[in-house]
Enzyme design. Structure first.
Site, mmCIF file in Angstrom:
data_model
loop_
_atom_site.group_PDB
_atom_site.id
_atom_site.type_symbol
_atom_site.label_atom_id
_atom_site.label_comp_id
_atom_site.label_asym_id
_atom_site.label_seq_id
_atom_site.Cartn_x
_atom_site.Cartn_y
_atom_site.Cartn_z
ATOM 1 C CD GLU A 13 -2.403 -1.495 2.631
ATOM 2 O OE1 GLU A 13 -2.342 -0.592 3.500
ATOM 3 O OE2 GLU A 13 -2.900 -2.609 2.859
ATOM 4 C CD GLU A 71 -3.668 -4.958 5.433
ATOM 5 O OE1 GLU A 71 -3.395 -3.741 5.443
ATOM 6 O OE2 GLU A 71 -4.844 -5.407 5.381
ATOM 7 C CG PHE A 130 1.314 1.183 10.621
ATOM 8 C CD1 PHE A 130 2.160 1.853 11.492
ATOM 9 C CD2 PHE A 130 0.706 1.899 9.597
ATOM 10 C CE1 PHE A 130 2.397 3.213 11.354
ATOM 11 C CE2 PHE A 130 0.933 3.258 9.452
ATOM 12 C CZ PHE A 130 1.781 3.919 10.331
ATOM 13 C CE1 TYR A 184 -4.899 -1.329 11.146
ATOM 14 C CE2 TYR A 184 -3.002 -0.058 10.444
ATOM 15 C CZ TYR A 184 -4.208 -0.140 11.119
ATOM 16 O OH TYR A 184 -4.701 0.961 11.759
ATOM 17 N N PRO A 204 -4.637 -9.891 9.002
ATOM 18 C CG PRO A 204 -6.019 -8.197 8.191
ATOM 19 C CD PRO A 204 -4.814 -8.421 9.040
ATOM 20 C CG HIS A 223 -1.310 3.204 13.708
ATOM 21 N ND1 HIS A 223 -2.618 3.425 14.035
ATOM 22 C CD2 HIS A 223 -1.246 3.235 12.355
ATOM 23 C CE1 HIS A 223 -3.334 3.580 12.939
ATOM 24 N NE2 HIS A 223 -2.524 3.478 11.893
#
Length: 350
Positions: free
Chosen positions: A42, A73, A96, A99, A102, A142
């Protein structure tokens, strides 16, 4: 240059980099050396990544080598597994570490097992880059440190640099490795070292000795720890940001500590750890991640099993708490100078 660097070129030059620049340089070198290497994730292309670690690479190598993906992800990791099986060497970025969850099914069920389940016919030579850890007021979504999850999975390697010099050399080794590597980048020290005192100015990397990065290609082998400072009173095991915090606390308190930067937790350099603890007789383990089943628990078990008769005090663990990472109480959660100092006192009074 460190003795554990493996060089293939004769460049004698060196530059001072922060960690972001060192990572960018490693990626640039590997894209140039190997046409099968690609970067995906991303905002890694046109924008150059949220922390600018891939800045300029799409412009230099084109949109087929460095490209943006949808916010998925699971899809990013799944596509990378397929690319690796077909002969490419993908470097997916998860923006990050918080994340990355997934993508766990693809990492654990597919990437980690591909070589085994195919009897070596296929491999997943992918390096998953991701910023991790706290210290930037990122709150619960985060700031997480999920490294222990991956250390539990056979077939994955987990690498965590703590200096620009190591970031470049370890990343090149990770990209060339034929097994999937999780490469966690401590974002708190992207631009400078950190001694744990959040209210003091950060020392920019370019004023630190470990910001000197050789030009061109070099490798640091995975699974080889770095002895940051030699000492006799106690052994400190840490990685990432906590290397700098632990070293600073020991120096401030005048403790003759042997501080070891693990560099990678899988593979872990148990020989260096064992030799140090047998010498000092005391061991403190420091990491940001939550305490229960954090990687410090595995380190504690290894030290207990191998060094029991040399230990002169119980092993100390200084870690994050078993809660989500708080925003308003970040520095109470962060294993800073106060809690590390208390652990040192307990160790040395025994």
């Amino acid at each position: 240059m460190s003795a554990d660097v493996k060089t293939e070129t004769a460049e004698a030059g060196e530059r001072r980099f922060n960690m972001i620049e060192a990572i960018n340089d490693a990626l640039d070198i590997m894209l140039e050396r190997d046409p099968d290497t690609i970067i995906m994730g991303e905002d890694v292309g046109y924008f150059g990544g949220v922390f600018r670690a891939t800045a300029g690479l799409q412009e230099k190598y084109g949109k087929t080598r460095v490209f943006d993906t949808p916010i998925s992800e699971c899809g990013i990791i799944g596509v990378a597994v397929g690319m690796g099986a077909y002969g490419l060497r993908p470097i997916p970025e998860i923006q990050f570490a918080d994340y990355i969850y997934p993508g766990l099914d693809q990492l654990i069920s597919e990437a980690a097992r591909l070589r085994y389940r195919s009897a070596g016919e296929y491999i997943a030579p992918m390096t998953v880059r991701s910023p991790f850890g706290g210290g930037i007021f990122g709150g619960q979504t985060h700031s997480q440190s999920p490294e222990a999850i991956f250390s539990h999975v056979a077939g994955l390697k987990t690498v965590i640099p703590s200096t620009p010099y190591d970031a470049k050399g370890l990343l090149i080794s990770a990209i060339e490795d034929n097994d999937p590597v999780i490469f966690f980048e401590p974002k708190r020290i992207y631009n400078g070292t950190f001694d744990g005192y959040y209210d003091k100015p950060v020392l920019p990397w370019k004023k630190h000795k470990d910001s000197v990065v050789p030009e061109g290609y070099y490798k640091i082998p995975l699974g080889k720890a770095r002895i940051v400072t030699e000492g006799e009173a106690m052994t400190v095991l840490a990685y990432g940001t906590m290397v700098h915090v632990a070293e600073a606390v020991c120096r401030e308190r005048g403790v003759d500590a042997e501080v070891i930067d693990l560099r990678s937790i899988v593979p872990v350099d148990i020989e260096t750890i064992e030799a140090s603890v047998r010498k000092t007789g005391r061991c403190m383990i420091v990491h940001e991640a939550t305490r229960t089943t954090g990687f410090g628990a595995e380190l504690s078990a290894l030290v207990q099993e191998r060094c029991f008769y040399h230990l002169e005090a119980p092993i100390e663990r200084v870690t994050g708490f078993d809660t989500p990472y708080p925003h308003s109480l970040e520095w109470a959660y962060f294993p800073g100078p106060v809690r590390i100092g208390e652990a040192i006192d307990r160790l040395l009074k025994e």
